[in-house]
Design a protein around this motif. Structure first.
Motif, PDB file in Angstrom:
ATOM      1  N   ARG A 132       3.067   3.370   7.999  1.00 12.29           N
ATOM      2  CA  ARG A 132       2.713   3.277   9.415  1.00 12.29           C
ATOM      3  C   ARG A 132       2.894   1.880   9.977  1.00 12.29           C
ATOM      4  N   ARG A 133       2.998   0.888   9.110  1.00 10.71           N
ATOM      5  CA  ARG A 133       3.271  -0.478   9.559  1.00 10.71           C
ATOM      6  C   ARG A 133       4.750  -0.822   9.434  1.00 10.71           C
ATOM      7  N   GLY A 134       5.571   0.170   9.069  1.00 12.98           N
ATOM      8  CA  GLY A 134       7.013  -0.004   9.007  1.00 12.98           C
ATOM      9  C   GLY A 134       7.570  -0.384   7.648  1.00 12.98           C
ATOM     10  N   GLY A 135       6.695  -0.667   6.669  1.00  8.21           N
ATOM     11  CA  GLY A 135       7.166  -1.040   5.338  1.00  8.21           C
ATOM     12  C   GLY A 135       7.795   0.129   4.607  1.00  8.21           C
ATOM     13  N   ARG A 136       8.812  -0.176   3.837  1.00  7.98           N
ATOM     14  CA  ARG A 136       9.509   0.844   3.038  1.00  7.98           C
ATOM     15  C   ARG A 136       8.913   0.897   1.639  1.00  7.98           C
ATOM     16  N   SER A 137       8.903   2.075   1.068  1.00  6.72           N
ATOM     17  CA  SER A 137       8.470   2.240  -0.316  1.00  6.72           C
ATOM     18  C   SER A 137       9.313   3.337  -0.944  1.00  6.72           C
ATOM     19  N   SER A 138       9.304   3.371  -2.251  1.00  2.00           N
ATOM     20  CA  SER A 138       9.988   4.429  -2.970  1.00  2.00           C
ATOM     21  C   SER A 138       9.378   4.542  -4.355  1.00  2.00           C
ATOM     22  N   GLY A 139       9.654   5.655  -4.972  1.00  2.00           N
ATOM     23  CA  GLY A 139       9.115   5.880  -6.307  1.00  2.00           C
ATOM     24  C   GLY A 139       9.446   7.273  -6.779  1.00  2.00           C
ATOM     25  N   THR A 140       8.546   7.812  -7.575  1.00  2.00           N
ATOM     26  CA  THR A 140       8.759   9.128  -8.156  1.00  2.00           C
ATOM     27  C   THR A 140       7.590  10.045  -7.836  1.00  2.00           C
ATOM     28  N   TRP A 141       7.861  11.347  -7.901  1.00  2.00           N
ATOM     29  CA  TRP A 141       6.801  12.338  -7.782  1.00  2.00           C
ATOM     30  C   TRP A 141       6.952  13.329  -8.931  1.00  2.00           C
ATOM     31  N   ARG A 142       5.838  13.950  -9.279  1.00  2.00           N
ATOM     32  CA  ARG A 142       5.850  15.007 -10.289  1.00  2.00           C
ATOM     33  C   ARG A 142       4.665  15.917 -10.048  1.00  2.00           C
ATOM     34  N   ILE A 143       4.742  17.099 -10.610  1.00  2.00           N
ATOM     35  CA  ILE A 143       3.648  18.067 -10.502  1.00  2.00           C
ATOM     36  C   ILE A 143       2.752  17.900 -11.716  1.00  2.00           C
ATOM     37  N   ARG A 172      -0.465   5.800  14.810  1.00  2.00           N
ATOM     38  CA  ARG A 172       0.747   5.405  14.096  1.00  2.00           C
ATOM     39  C   ARG A 172       1.111   6.484  13.084  1.00  2.00           C
ATOM     40  N   THR A 173       2.391   6.504  12.696  1.00  2.00           N
ATOM     41  CA  THR A 173       2.853   7.521  11.766  1.00  2.00           C
ATOM     42  C   THR A 173       3.538   6.902  10.563  1.00  2.00           C
ATOM     43  N   ALA A 174       3.470   7.622   9.457  1.00  2.00           N
ATOM     44  CA  ALA A 174       4.198   7.289   8.229  1.00  2.00           C
ATOM     45  C   ALA A 174       5.123   8.463   7.951  1.00  2.00           C
ATOM     46  N   ARG A 175       6.226   8.166   7.308  1.00  2.00           N
ATOM     47  CA  ARG A 175       7.202   9.209   6.990  1.00  2.00           C
ATOM     48  C   ARG A 175       7.536   9.185   5.509  1.00  2.00           C
ATOM     49  N   THR A 176       7.719  10.376   4.943  1.00  2.00           N
ATOM     50  CA  THR A 176       8.092  10.494   3.529  1.00  2.00           C
ATOM     51  C   THR A 176       9.201  11.517   3.390  1.00  2.00           C
ATOM     52  N   TRP A 177      10.163  11.177   2.518  1.00  2.00           N
ATOM     53  CA  TRP A 177      11.291  12.055   2.238  1.00  2.00           C
ATOM     54  C   TRP A 177      11.320  12.328   0.743  1.00  2.00           C
ATOM     55  N   MET A 181       0.850  -1.180   0.000  1.00  2.00           N
ATOM     56  CA  MET A 181       0.000   0.000   0.000  1.00  2.00           C
ATOM     57  C   MET A 181       0.889   1.235   0.000  1.00  2.00           C
ATOM     58  N   LEU A 182       0.491   2.229  -0.697  1.00  2.00           N
ATOM     59  CA  LEU A 182       1.253   3.473  -0.744  1.00  2.00           C
ATOM     60  C   LEU A 182       1.292   4.117   0.632  1.00  2.00           C
ATOM     61  N   SER A 183       2.443   4.608   0.996  1.00  2.00           N
ATOM     62  CA  SER A 183       2.580   5.291   2.278  1.00  2.00           C
ATOM     63  C   SER A 183       2.844   6.770   2.057  1.00  2.00           C
ATOM     64  N   ILE A 184       2.361   7.292   0.964  1.00  2.00           N
ATOM     65  CA  ILE A 184       2.703   8.661   0.602  1.00  2.00           C
ATOM     66  C   ILE A 184       1.472   9.533   0.438  1.00  2.00           C
ATOM     67  N   ALA A 185       0.524   9.370   1.305  1.00  2.00           N
ATOM     68  CA  ALA A 185      -0.697  10.154   1.209  1.00  2.00           C
ATOM     69  C   ALA A 185      -0.508  11.477   1.922  1.00  2.00           C
ATOM     70  N   PHE A 186       0.334  12.330   1.392  1.00  2.00           N
ATOM     71  CA  PHE A 186       0.721  13.562   2.032  1.00  2.00           C
ATOM     72  C   PHE A 186       0.274  14.748   1.213  1.00  2.00           C
ATOM     73  N   PHE A 187       0.355  15.905   1.772  1.00  2.00           N
ATOM     74  CA  PHE A 187       0.087  17.191   1.151  1.00  2.00           C
ATOM     75  C   PHE A 187      -1.395  17.502   0.962  1.00  2.00           C
TER      76      PHE A 187
END
Length: 117
Positions: A56-67, A39-44, A1-7
């Motif tokens: 929030r369950r500790g799993g790592r993910s990565s990918g790309t972002w764009r506007i 629980r918390t999720a973190r994104t860099w 599951m995506l952990s990047i539900a930010f902004f």
């Protein structure tokens, strides 16, 4: 599951369309999303259009972002590629900025930009 539900937050007023420059305060810092269960999720974010996350369950993910259309859109590549992208409005502000949002799961979250990684 995506952990990047930010902004995700409503943009206020008639500001010009957000750009990648509006994300600059996030580079070198951490976006912390707090879920209803505490629980918390973190994104860099990286300036070149890549991101890393820890869910929030500790799993790592990565990918790309764009506007795209004034939103930041995330495409997960690891641990497994997820088709499509999760897009959410860009919120301007520096370290300490906090806002209400919705996770990719639809849950309400609180996002805070904190100093450092």
């Amino acid at each position: 599951m995506l952990s990047i539900a930010f902004f995700a937050a409503a943009l206020v007023g008639q500001a010009p369309a957000p750009t990648a420059a509006d994300l600059a305060p996030a580079f070198g810092n951490t976006l912390v999303s707090t879920y209803p269960d505490g629980r918390t999720a973190r994104t860099w974010l990286q300036p070149g259009g890549r991101y890393e996350g820890r869910g929030r369950r500790g799993g790592r993910s990565s990918g790309t972002w764009r506007i795209r259309d004034g939103q930041v859109c995330f495409s997960q590549r690891r641990p497994i590629p997820v088709p499509g992208a999760f897009c959410t409005p860009i919120v301007s502000g520096g370290v300490g900025t906090s806002w209400a949002a919705r996770a990719v799961t639809g849950e309400p979250i609180r996002v805070t930009l904190v100093a450092g990684r």
